[in-house]
Design a protein around this motif. Structure first.
Motif, PDB file in Angstrom:
ATOM      1  N   UNK A  25     -11.881-111.968  -1.341  1.00  0.00           N
ATOM      2  CA  UNK A  25     -12.447-111.884   0.006  1.00  0.00           C
ATOM      3  C   UNK A  25     -11.534-112.531   1.047  1.00  0.00           C
ATOM      4  N   UNK A  26     -11.691-112.117   2.302  1.00  0.00           N
ATOM      5  CA  UNK A  26     -10.886-112.719   3.369  1.00  0.00           C
ATOM      6  C   UNK A  26     -11.202-114.204   3.501  1.00  0.00           C
ATOM      7  N   UNK A  27     -12.428-114.595   3.171  1.00  0.00           N
ATOM      8  CA  UNK A  27     -12.813-116.007   3.132  1.00  0.00           C
ATOM      9  C   UNK A  27     -13.128-116.331   1.681  1.00  0.00           C
ATOM     10  N   UNK A  28     -12.159-116.901   0.983  1.00  0.00           N
ATOM     11  CA  UNK A  28     -12.317-117.160  -0.450  1.00  0.00           C
ATOM     12  C   UNK A  28     -13.271-118.302  -0.761  1.00  0.00           C
ATOM     13  N   UNK A  29     -13.796-118.972   0.280  1.00  0.00           N
ATOM     14  CA  UNK A  29     -14.704-120.095   0.049  1.00  0.00           C
ATOM     15  C   UNK A  29     -16.172-119.675   0.007  1.00  0.00           C
ATOM     16  N   UNK A  30     -16.459-118.393   0.164  1.00  0.00           N
ATOM     17  CA  UNK A  30     -17.854-117.947   0.124  1.00  0.00           C
ATOM     18  C   UNK A  30     -18.372-118.054  -1.308  1.00  0.00           C
ATOM     19  N   UNK A  31     -19.406-118.880  -1.473  1.00  0.00           N
ATOM     20  CA  UNK A  31     -19.996-119.100  -2.778  1.00  0.00           C
ATOM     21  C   UNK A  31     -21.018-118.003  -3.067  1.00  0.00           C
ATOM     22  N   UNK A  32     -21.306-117.773  -4.336  1.00  0.00           N
ATOM     23  CA  UNK A  32     -22.292-116.744  -4.678  1.00  0.00           C
ATOM     24  C   UNK A  32     -23.704-117.185  -4.298  1.00  0.00           C
ATOM     25  N   UNK A  33     -23.915-118.472  -4.113  1.00  0.00           N
ATOM     26  CA  UNK A  33     -25.241-118.959  -3.723  1.00  0.00           C
ATOM     27  C   UNK A  33     -25.389-119.092  -2.204  1.00  0.00           C
ATOM     28  N   UNK A  34     -24.325-118.827  -1.456  1.00  0.00           N
ATOM     29  CA  UNK A  34     -24.385-118.908   0.009  1.00  0.00           C
ATOM     30  C   UNK A  34     -25.458-117.954   0.536  1.00  0.00           C
ATOM     31  N   UNK A  35     -26.207-118.412   1.520  1.00  0.00           N
ATOM     32  CA  UNK A  35     -27.255-117.606   2.133  1.00  0.00           C
ATOM     33  C   UNK A  35     -26.656-116.790   3.267  1.00  0.00           C
ATOM     34  N   UNK A  36     -27.028-115.526   3.318  1.00  0.00           N
ATOM     35  CA  UNK A  36     -26.466-114.601   4.290  1.00  0.00           C
ATOM     36  C   UNK A  36     -27.600-113.994   5.092  1.00  0.00           C
ATOM     37  N   UNK A  37     -27.404-113.889   6.408  1.00  0.00           N
ATOM     38  CA  UNK A  37     -28.407-113.276   7.275  1.00  0.00           C
ATOM     39  C   UNK A  37     -27.692-112.409   8.306  1.00  0.00           C
ATOM     40  N   UNK A  38     -28.332-111.314   8.676  1.00  0.00           N
ATOM     41  CA  UNK A  38     -27.768-110.394   9.661  1.00  0.00           C
ATOM     42  C   UNK A  38     -27.760-111.039  11.045  1.00  0.00           C
ATOM     43  N   UNK A  39     -26.669-110.903  11.763  1.00  0.00           N
ATOM     44  CA  UNK A  39     -26.572-111.401  13.136  1.00  0.00           C
ATOM     45  C   UNK A  39     -27.145-110.358  14.091  1.00  0.00           C
ATOM     46  N   UNK A  40     -27.273-110.726  15.359  1.00  0.00           N
ATOM     47  CA  UNK A  40     -27.732-109.772  16.377  1.00  0.00           C
ATOM     48  C   UNK A  40     -26.749-108.606  16.486  1.00  0.00           C
ATOM     49  N   UNK A  41     -25.463-108.912  16.410  1.00  0.00           N
ATOM     50  CA  UNK A  41     -24.449-107.860  16.448  1.00  0.00           C
ATOM     51  C   UNK A  41     -24.599-106.923  15.260  1.00  0.00           C
ATOM     52  N   UNK A  42     -24.844-107.481  14.084  1.00  0.00           N
ATOM     53  CA  UNK A  42     -25.031-106.674  12.885  1.00  0.00           C
ATOM     54  C   UNK A  42     -26.236-105.760  12.988  1.00  0.00           C
ATOM     55  N   UNK A  43     -27.342-106.297  13.526  1.00  0.00           N
ATOM     56  CA  UNK A  43     -28.546-105.484  13.698  1.00  0.00           C
ATOM     57  C   UNK A  43     -28.289-104.345  14.675  1.00  0.00           C
ATOM     58  N   UNK A  44     -27.552-104.623  15.739  1.00  0.00           N
ATOM     59  CA  UNK A  44     -27.259-103.588  16.738  1.00  0.00           C
ATOM     60  C   UNK A  44     -26.256-102.559  16.205  1.00  0.00           C
ATOM     61  N   UNK A  89     -16.697-111.846   8.886  1.00  0.00           N
ATOM     62  CA  UNK A  89     -15.511-111.953   9.752  1.00  0.00           C
ATOM     63  C   UNK A  89     -15.650-111.069  10.993  1.00  0.00           C
ATOM     64  N   UNK A  90     -16.348-109.942  10.854  1.00  0.00           N
ATOM     65  CA  UNK A  90     -16.571-109.040  11.984  1.00  0.00           C
ATOM     66  C   UNK A  90     -17.756-109.467  12.860  1.00  0.00           C
ATOM     67  N   UNK A  91     -18.487-110.484  12.409  1.00  0.00           N
ATOM     68  CA  UNK A  91     -19.622-110.983  13.185  1.00  0.00           C
ATOM     69  C   UNK A  91     -20.937-110.289  12.894  1.00  0.00           C
ATOM     70  N   UNK A  92     -20.979-109.444  11.866  1.00  0.00           N
ATOM     71  CA  UNK A  92     -22.208-108.728  11.522  1.00  0.00           C
ATOM     72  C   UNK A  92     -23.167-109.571  10.685  1.00  0.00           C
ATOM     73  N   UNK A  93     -22.630-110.570  10.002  1.00  0.00           N
ATOM     74  CA  UNK A  93     -23.434-111.460   9.166  1.00  0.00           C
ATOM     75  C   UNK A  93     -23.128-112.908   9.494  1.00  0.00           C
ATOM     76  N   UNK A  94     -24.100-113.762   9.257  1.00  0.00           N
ATOM     77  CA  UNK A  94     -23.911-115.199   9.366  1.00  0.00           C
ATOM     78  C   UNK A  94     -24.058-115.763   7.957  1.00  0.00           C
ATOM     79  N   UNK A  95     -23.079-116.538   7.521  1.00  0.00           N
ATOM     80  CA  UNK A  95     -23.104-117.132   6.193  1.00  0.00           C
ATOM     81  C   UNK A  95     -23.478-118.595   6.338  1.00  0.00           C
TER      82      UNK A  95
END
Length: 120
Positions: A25-44, A89-95
Motif C-alpha cells: 500500500x502507499x501507506x504501509x503503516x495501515x494495520x488490518x485492525x485500523x478502523x475505516x470510515x467514508x469521508x464526505x468526499x467519498x460519499x459524494x 490518500x485520495x481523501x475518500x476514506x478516513x483511517x
C-alpha cells in the motif's frame, strides 16, 4: 471455451488488476485492525468510483476494519490494504488507527489471559 485452468488464471490475475500491480500500500503503516470510515468526499464521489473501490466506500459508511472489508468483499487482506490506502490518500476514506498505548497493568493482563483460557 474456458476450462478450470483458465478460471484459475483469471482469479490469480484479478488481485493484480485491482491494485494496478502493486503489492504494497502507499501507506504501509495501515494495520488490518485500523478502523475505516467514508469521508464526505467519498460519499459524494461514490457514483464515480468503480468496482471494489465503490464497494469499499459503500461498506465504510459505518466504521469497519480493514480485515472486515477484506472478509466482506472476499478479497485478500493485502489487496484490501492497498485499496484502502489508495482511497484514504485520495481523501475518500478516513483511517482511524488503534491506540498503541498498551496497558502496563500486569494484573489486568493476567486476568485477560485467564479469561481467554477459560473460553477454550
Amino acid at each position: 471455451m474456458t476450462g478450470p485452468a483458465d478460471e484459475k488464471d483469471v482469479t490469480l490475475l484479478r488481485p493484480y488488476l485491482m491494485t494496478s500491480g502493486r503489492s504494497a500500500p502507499v501507506d504501509h503503516t495501515i494495520e488490518i485492525e485500523a478502523q475505516v470510515v467514508t469521508s464526505a468526499l467519498g460519499a459524494a464521489s461514490h457514483p464515480q468510483l468503480n468496482f471494489e473501490r465503490r464497494d469499499i466506500v459503500s461498506l465504510c459508511r459505518t466504521n469497519m476494519s480493514v480485515a472486515e472489508i477484506a472478509a466482506m468483499l472476499k478479497i485478500h487482506i493485502g489487496v484490501a490494504r492497498v485499496l484502502v490506502a489508495d482511497l484514504a490518500a485520495l481523501g475518500y476514506l478516513v483511517v482511524r488507527r488503534p491506540d498503541t498505548d498498551l496497558p502496563k497493568d500486569l494484573r489486568m493482563i493476567e486476568r485477560v489471559i485467564r479469561g481467554l483460557e477459560a473460553i477454550r
